[in-house]
Enzyme design. Structure first.
Site, PDB file in Angstrom:
ATOM      1  N   ARG A 161       0.817  -1.228   0.000  1.00 18.99           N
ATOM      2  CA  ARG A 161       0.000   0.000   0.000  1.00 18.99           C
ATOM      3  C   ARG A 161       0.849   1.277   0.000  1.00 18.99           C
ATOM      4  O   ARG A 161       0.470   2.290   0.586  1.00 18.99           O
ATOM      5  CB  ARG A 161      -0.938   0.033   1.210  1.00 18.99           C
ATOM      6  CG  ARG A 161      -1.973  -1.063   1.238  1.00 18.99           C
ATOM      7  CD  ARG A 161      -2.977  -0.955   0.113  1.00 18.99           C
ATOM      8  NE  ARG A 161      -4.060  -1.909   0.288  1.00 18.99           N
ATOM      9  CZ  ARG A 161      -4.006  -3.179  -0.089  1.00 18.99           C
ATOM     10  NH1 ARG A 161      -2.920  -3.649  -0.693  1.00 18.99           N
ATOM     11  NH2 ARG A 161      -5.021  -3.978   0.117  1.00 18.99           N
ATOM     12  N   SER A 229     -10.698  -0.815   3.373  1.00 18.50           N
ATOM     13  CA  SER A 229      -9.981  -1.179   4.596  1.00 18.50           C
ATOM     14  C   SER A 229      -9.461   0.099   5.233  1.00 18.50           C
ATOM     15  O   SER A 229      -8.718   0.837   4.598  1.00 18.50           O
ATOM     16  CB  SER A 229      -8.772  -2.064   4.291  1.00 18.50           C
ATOM     17  OG  SER A 229      -9.154  -3.295   3.759  1.00 18.50           O
ATOM     18  N   GLU A 326      -4.684   3.015   6.778  1.00 16.14           N
ATOM     19  CA  GLU A 326      -4.350   3.012   5.353  1.00 16.14           C
ATOM     20  C   GLU A 326      -4.785   4.353   4.777  1.00 16.14           C
ATOM     21  O   GLU A 326      -4.175   4.900   3.874  1.00 16.14           O
ATOM     22  CB  GLU A 326      -5.109   1.857   4.681  1.00 16.14           C
ATOM     23  CG  GLU A 326      -4.750   1.605   3.253  1.00 16.14           C
ATOM     24  CD  GLU A 326      -5.538   0.440   2.657  1.00 16.14           C
ATOM     25  OE1 GLU A 326      -6.315   0.681   1.734  1.00 16.14           O
ATOM     26  OE2 GLU A 326      -5.382  -0.710   3.131  1.00 16.14           O
TER      27      GLU A 326
HETATM   28  N1  EPU Z   1     -11.370 -11.426   9.529  1.00 11.44           N
HETATM   29  C1  EPU Z   1     -12.088 -11.605  10.685  1.00 11.44           C
HETATM   30  N2  EPU Z   1     -13.020 -10.645  11.027  1.00 11.44           N
HETATM   31  C2  EPU Z   1     -13.237  -9.563  10.266  1.00 11.44           C
HETATM   32  C3  EPU Z   1     -12.497  -9.366   9.067  1.00 11.44           C
HETATM   33  C4  EPU Z   1     -11.558 -10.324   8.714  1.00 11.44           C
HETATM   34  O1  EPU Z   1     -11.922 -12.571  11.406  1.00 11.44           O
HETATM   35  O2  EPU Z   1     -14.087  -8.768  10.629  1.00 11.44           O
HETATM   36  C5  EPU Z   1     -10.411 -12.461   9.125  1.00 11.44           C
HETATM   37  C6  EPU Z   1     -10.916 -13.242   7.923  1.00 11.44           C
HETATM   38  O3  EPU Z   1     -11.746 -14.289   8.298  1.00 11.44           O
HETATM   39  C7  EPU Z   1      -9.639 -13.732   7.281  1.00 11.44           C
HETATM   40  C8  EPU Z   1      -8.654 -12.623   7.607  1.00 11.44           C
HETATM   41  O4  EPU Z   1      -9.212 -11.863   8.681  1.00 11.44           O
HETATM   42  O5  EPU Z   1      -9.199 -14.914   7.882  1.00 11.44           O
HETATM   43  C9  EPU Z   1      -8.352 -11.740   6.417  1.00 11.44           C
HETATM   44  O6  EPU Z   1      -9.550 -11.180   5.886  1.00 11.44           O
HETATM   45  P1  EPU Z   1      -9.757 -10.937   4.305  1.00 11.44           P
HETATM   46  O7  EPU Z   1      -9.287 -12.101   3.503  1.00 11.44           O
HETATM   47  O8  EPU Z   1     -11.153 -10.455   4.113  1.00 11.44           O
HETATM   48  O9  EPU Z   1      -8.762  -9.793   3.920  1.00 11.44           O
HETATM   49  P2  EPU Z   1      -8.256  -8.531   4.724  1.00 11.44           P
HETATM   50  O10 EPU Z   1      -6.890  -8.794   5.228  1.00 11.44           O
HETATM   51  O11 EPU Z   1      -9.286  -8.098   5.667  1.00 11.44           O
HETATM   52  C10 EPU Z   1      -7.129  -7.447   2.586  1.00 11.44           C
HETATM   53  C11 EPU Z   1      -7.015  -6.045   2.027  1.00 11.44           C
HETATM   54  C12 EPU Z   1      -8.271  -5.695   1.225  1.00 11.44           C
HETATM   55  C13 EPU Z   1      -8.454  -6.720   0.129  1.00 11.44           C
HETATM   56  C14 EPU Z   1      -8.565  -8.113   0.757  1.00 11.44           C
HETATM   57  C15 EPU Z   1      -8.666  -9.194  -0.274  1.00 11.44           C
HETATM   58  C16 EPU Z   1      -5.609  -4.717   3.489  1.00 11.44           C
HETATM   59  C17 EPU Z   1      -5.561  -3.685   4.555  1.00 11.44           C
HETATM   60  N3  EPU Z   1      -6.828  -5.095   3.100  1.00 11.44           N
HETATM   61  O12 EPU Z   1      -8.194  -7.421   3.550  1.00 11.44           O
HETATM   62  O13 EPU Z   1      -8.034  -4.428   0.620  1.00 11.44           O
HETATM   63  O14 EPU Z   1      -9.602  -6.449  -0.645  1.00 11.44           O
HETATM   64  O15 EPU Z   1      -7.383  -8.376   1.554  1.00 11.44           O
HETATM   65  O16 EPU Z   1      -7.451  -9.329  -0.935  1.00 11.44           O
HETATM   66  O17 EPU Z   1      -4.560  -5.149   3.006  1.00 11.44           O
HETATM   67  C18 EPU Z   1      -8.336  -2.075   0.895  1.00 11.44           C
HETATM   68  O18 EPU Z   1      -7.110  -1.996   0.986  1.00 11.44           O
HETATM   69  O19 EPU Z   1      -9.091  -1.054   0.943  1.00 11.44           O
HETATM   70  C19 EPU Z   1      -8.941  -3.392   0.754  1.00 11.44           C
HETATM   71  C20 EPU Z   1     -10.273  -3.569   0.739  1.00 11.44           C
END
Ligand code: EPU
Length: 330
Positions: A161, A229, A326
């Site tokens: 990012r 995010s 972010e």
């Molecule tokens: N999780 C929870 N509770 C929650 C949210 C997530 O337990 O409320 C757990 C999920 O179950 C999973 C893990 O956290 O095991 C990761 O969640 P997820 O795969 O949804 O991805 P993320 O890490 O929350 C990142 C990016 C997103 C991107 C997704 C998919 C960042 C900060 N965020 O989210 O990017 O769409 O992966 O690749 O890196 C953004 O940057 O604006 C954004 C939406």
């Protein structure tokens, strides 16, 4: 170019915060860009689609942004598998355009709000793809000298990012064009765990499935403002990861980012700390995804910051992890 005076920025930031700016300039072609060094000074702000910006006050200066389409119709210039794209184009419109023209590599970045220019500044990423994977060069204008400069992907210093364009606090270089190298055959990128079992026969199917998946985790922009995010996933050393893993066996697997560091899920930490669905003033934590803060209606930037601070303090206290936003707070 279009110039507006004393105008609300509500439609220019995805959180939908109703601050005002003294002046808003929308650049529409190369002639406008050539004037950018005169228009933009250290009191100016360059906005993409405002998808990562939280305004806490009226903006006492000039906000500069790009039109989505270039006025001369040259929004995308194609040369074989390479596309040179106007910074103001919406990233999601570009993804659909590539699929309509048999070019692949951007489909996993479907439904990301924001412009092409902002996508490289931030090195946006989702579902196993990042902007840097396909960006071969970035053309900028130096706002101090008016020089046009081209950086190779490597020179952009892309990171999680971030890029060289995010390193400096005072904007000196303005991204004007981004060149992507794409593929003319479709090879599905299924590296991200959550994509298992999704339809992916064609790139369009993959795009549609990813779009649908994203909307299960994020508020619909027409219903609630948000910045996607809100926090970055924190990177911690192995000792910290192992400590948390033994304390919380249910914690999701962390991604190894280098020999000694791991990227944890901020969403999980915030969720585990009990914030999911909570509200404070007119800002809430999205009930389907704790990583997303959203506008319940008419919120101010200060309310967003207050909730973000409360979450940061609580996560720090419970897990010993410092979260950083972010989004950029102005
Ligand atoms: N999780 C929870 N509770 C929650 C949210 C997530 O337990 O409320 C757990 C999920 O179950 C999973 C893990 O956290 O095991 C990761 O969640 P997820 O795969 O949804 O991805 P993320 O890490 O929350 C990142 C990016 C997103 C991107 C997704 C998919 C960042 C900060 N965020 O989210 O990017 O769409 O992966 O690749 O890196 C953004 O940057 O604006 C954004 C939406």
């Amino acid at each position: 170019m279009k110039v507006y005076r004393d105008i609300s920025l509500k439609a220019y930031n995805t959180f939908g915060i109703a601050v005002k700016t003294q002046r808003l300039v929308v650049m529409e072609d190369d002639d406008d860009v050539a004037l950018a060094p005169i228009l933009i000074n250290r009191h100016s702000l360059v906005l993409g689609a405002g998808s990562d910006t939280v305004f806490t006050r009226d903006f006492d200066g000039t906000v500069v942004t790009f039109s989505n389409e270039k006025a001369d119709g040259q929004t995308i210039k194609q040369s074989g598998n390479q596309l040179t794209v106007w910074a103001g184009m919406k990233m999601d419109d570009l993804v659909q355009w590539t699929l309509d023209h048999g070019l692949y590599g951007l489909e996993n970045l479907s439904a990301i709000p924001g412009t092409v220019g902002a996508a490289v500044v931030q090195n946006v990423g989702a579902y196993g793809a990042e902007a840097k994977d396909t960006v071969v060069s970035v053309e900028v204008i130096d706002l101090y000298t008016g020089d046009i400069r081209t950086y190779t992907g490597e020179e952009c210093r892309f990171g999680y990012r971030t890029s060289r364009f995010k390193e400096e606090t005072a904007v000196r270089e303005l991204v004007v064009y981004v060149t992507f190298a794409l593929k003319d055959t479709y090879v599905p990128n299924l590296s991200y765990k959550a994509l298992e079992g999704l339809p992916h026969e064609s790139a369009q199917q993959m795009r549609d499935a990813i779009t649908a998946l994203r909307w299960t985790k994020l508020p619909r922009p027409e219903e609630h403002g948000s910045a996607g995010s809100f926090f970055k996933n924190p990177v911690v050393d192995e000792t910290t990861y192992m400590r948390l893993k033994s304390e919380y066996p249910g914690m999701p697997e962390a991604h190894k980012v280098n020999a000694r560091d791991y990227k944890l899920s901020a969403g999980w930490l915030i969720d585990k700390a009990g914030w999911k669905g909570k509200t404070m003033g007119r800002v809430g934590v999205w009930p389907e995804n704790a990583l997303v803060l959203y506008n319940l209606g008419g919120c101010t930037g200060d309310e967003v910051v207050a909730l973000a601070n409360a979450i940061q303090a609580d996560v720090e206290q419970k897990f010993g992890i410092a979260l950083s936003p972010e989004a950029i707070i102005i």
